[in-house]
Design a protein around this motif. Structure first.
Motif, PDB file in Angstrom:
ATOM      1  N   ASP A 127       0.070  -7.038  -8.360  1.00  0.00           N
ATOM      2  CA  ASP A 127       0.585  -6.054  -7.421  1.00  0.00           C
ATOM      3  C   ASP A 127       1.599  -5.137  -8.099  1.00  0.00           C
ATOM      4  O   ASP A 127       1.551  -3.915  -7.939  1.00  0.00           O
ATOM      5  CB  ASP A 127       1.216  -6.757  -6.218  1.00  0.00           C
ATOM      6  CG  ASP A 127       1.677  -5.756  -5.184  1.00  0.00           C
ATOM      7  OD1 ASP A 127       0.809  -5.105  -4.561  1.00  0.00           O
ATOM      8  OD2 ASP A 127       2.900  -5.615  -5.005  1.00  0.00           O
ATOM      9  N   THR A 129       0.868  -1.171   0.000  1.00  0.00           N
ATOM     10  CA  THR A 129       0.000   0.000   0.000  1.00  0.00           C
ATOM     11  C   THR A 129       0.902   1.217   0.000  1.00  0.00           C
ATOM     12  O   THR A 129       1.571   1.474   0.979  1.00  0.00           O
ATOM     13  CB  THR A 129      -0.897   0.058   1.247  1.00  0.00           C
ATOM     14  OG1 THR A 129      -0.673  -1.019   2.092  1.00  0.00           O
ATOM     15  CG2 THR A 129      -2.311   0.228   0.902  1.00  0.00           C
ATOM     16  N   SER A 149      -0.199  -2.829 -10.498  1.00  0.00           N
ATOM     17  CA  SER A 149      -0.918  -1.807  -9.747  1.00  0.00           C
ATOM     18  C   SER A 149       0.047  -0.749  -9.226  1.00  0.00           C
ATOM     19  O   SER A 149      -0.213   0.450  -9.313  1.00  0.00           O
ATOM     20  CB  SER A 149      -1.688  -2.454  -8.588  1.00  0.00           C
ATOM     21  OG  SER A 149      -2.286  -1.482  -7.780  1.00  0.00           O
ATOM     22  N   TYR A 150       1.162  -1.198  -8.690  1.00  0.00           N
ATOM     23  CA  TYR A 150       2.155  -0.251  -8.189  1.00  0.00           C
ATOM     24  C   TYR A 150       2.718   0.580  -9.335  1.00  0.00           C
ATOM     25  O   TYR A 150       2.963   1.782  -9.182  1.00  0.00           O
ATOM     26  CB  TYR A 150       3.276  -0.990  -7.449  1.00  0.00           C
ATOM     27  CG  TYR A 150       4.155  -0.057  -6.673  1.00  0.00           C
ATOM     28  CD1 TYR A 150       3.724   0.489  -5.468  1.00  0.00           C
ATOM     29  CD2 TYR A 150       5.403   0.309  -7.150  1.00  0.00           C
ATOM     30  CE1 TYR A 150       4.524   1.368  -4.760  1.00  0.00           C
ATOM     31  CE2 TYR A 150       6.206   1.184  -6.440  1.00  0.00           C
ATOM     32  CZ  TYR A 150       5.763   1.707  -5.247  1.00  0.00           C
ATOM     33  OH  TYR A 150       6.546   2.588  -4.550  1.00  0.00           O
ATOM     34  N   ARG A 206      -6.277  -0.440  -5.065  1.00  0.00           N
ATOM     35  CA  ARG A 206      -5.297  -1.396  -4.533  1.00  0.00           C
ATOM     36  C   ARG A 206      -5.822  -2.049  -3.255  1.00  0.00           C
ATOM     37  O   ARG A 206      -5.701  -3.251  -3.072  1.00  0.00           O
ATOM     38  CB  ARG A 206      -3.950  -0.707  -4.245  1.00  0.00           C
ATOM     39  CG  ARG A 206      -3.098  -0.525  -5.487  1.00  0.00           C
ATOM     40  CD  ARG A 206      -1.764   0.148  -5.178  1.00  0.00           C
ATOM     41  NE  ARG A 206      -0.933  -0.554  -4.229  1.00  0.00           N
ATOM     42  CZ  ARG A 206      -0.141  -1.580  -4.524  1.00  0.00           C
ATOM     43  NH1 ARG A 206      -0.075  -2.037  -5.747  1.00  0.00           N
ATOM     44  NH2 ARG A 206       0.609  -2.135  -3.590  1.00  0.00           N
TER      45      ARG A 206
END
Length: 162
Positions: free
Chosen positions: A110, A12, A113-114, A98
């Motif tokens: 992941d 996150t 998304s990052y 996310r």
């Protein structure tokens, strides 16, 4: 044999850290109200959106004060503030996505998304640069020195404490 430790992006992202250089740095809500999805967002997502709005408004207010924006500079400040709001809205939407998908994302999801977060951050900086330069170019030498010092600081996007 020397052991190498790899660091990976946090699952996150820290929104404040991603919004450095004012790009805070990405509309308060990324989608218009009329485009609300059929599925209601979780209650927590709404609370986070409200908190993000409050946070970006605090940063805008703090930076306005710290940069000592004059009445004559106000018309050039408004586009800076709007880009900050737009950037914050984009980053908040990505963060919420996310969080919503965290439990079902695999490592590749992941990373993708990052990557979207990193791209949005870079886009936000590209949007901020010309509007801030227009303002910066009108600043007195004292204001410019102050701005330079603020932007050199580690947490220039955070409200000043105390």
């Amino acid at each position: 044999m020397k052991r190498v430790h790899h660091t990976f992006p946090p699952r996150t992202p820290n929104v404040s850290a991603l919004m450095t250089t004012l790009a805070l740095a990405t509309a308060i809500l990324a989608a218009p109200a009329s485009a609300a999805s059929a599925a209601s967002p979780p209650t927590g997502a709404h609370v986070m959106t409200v908190a993000a709005h409050s946070s970006v408004e605090s940063r805008i207010s703090s930076l306005h004060s710290r940069l000592q924006i004059t009445a004559a500079q106000e018309t050039l400040w408004q586009p800076v503030a709007q880009v900050m709001r737009d950037n914050a809205g984009t980053m908040d939407t990505l963060r919420q996505t996310r969080l919503t998908n965290m439990g079902s994302m695999n490592a590749i999801d992941d990373l993708k998304s990052y990557g979207e977060v990193a791209d949005a951050h870079a886009d936000g900086i590209r949007k901020m640069t010309p509007v801030f330069q227009a303002l910066y170019d009108t600043m007195s030498e004292a204001q410019k020195r102050n701005a330079d010092q603020i932007f050199r600081g580690k947490n220039h996007h955070m409200p000043k404490k105390g």
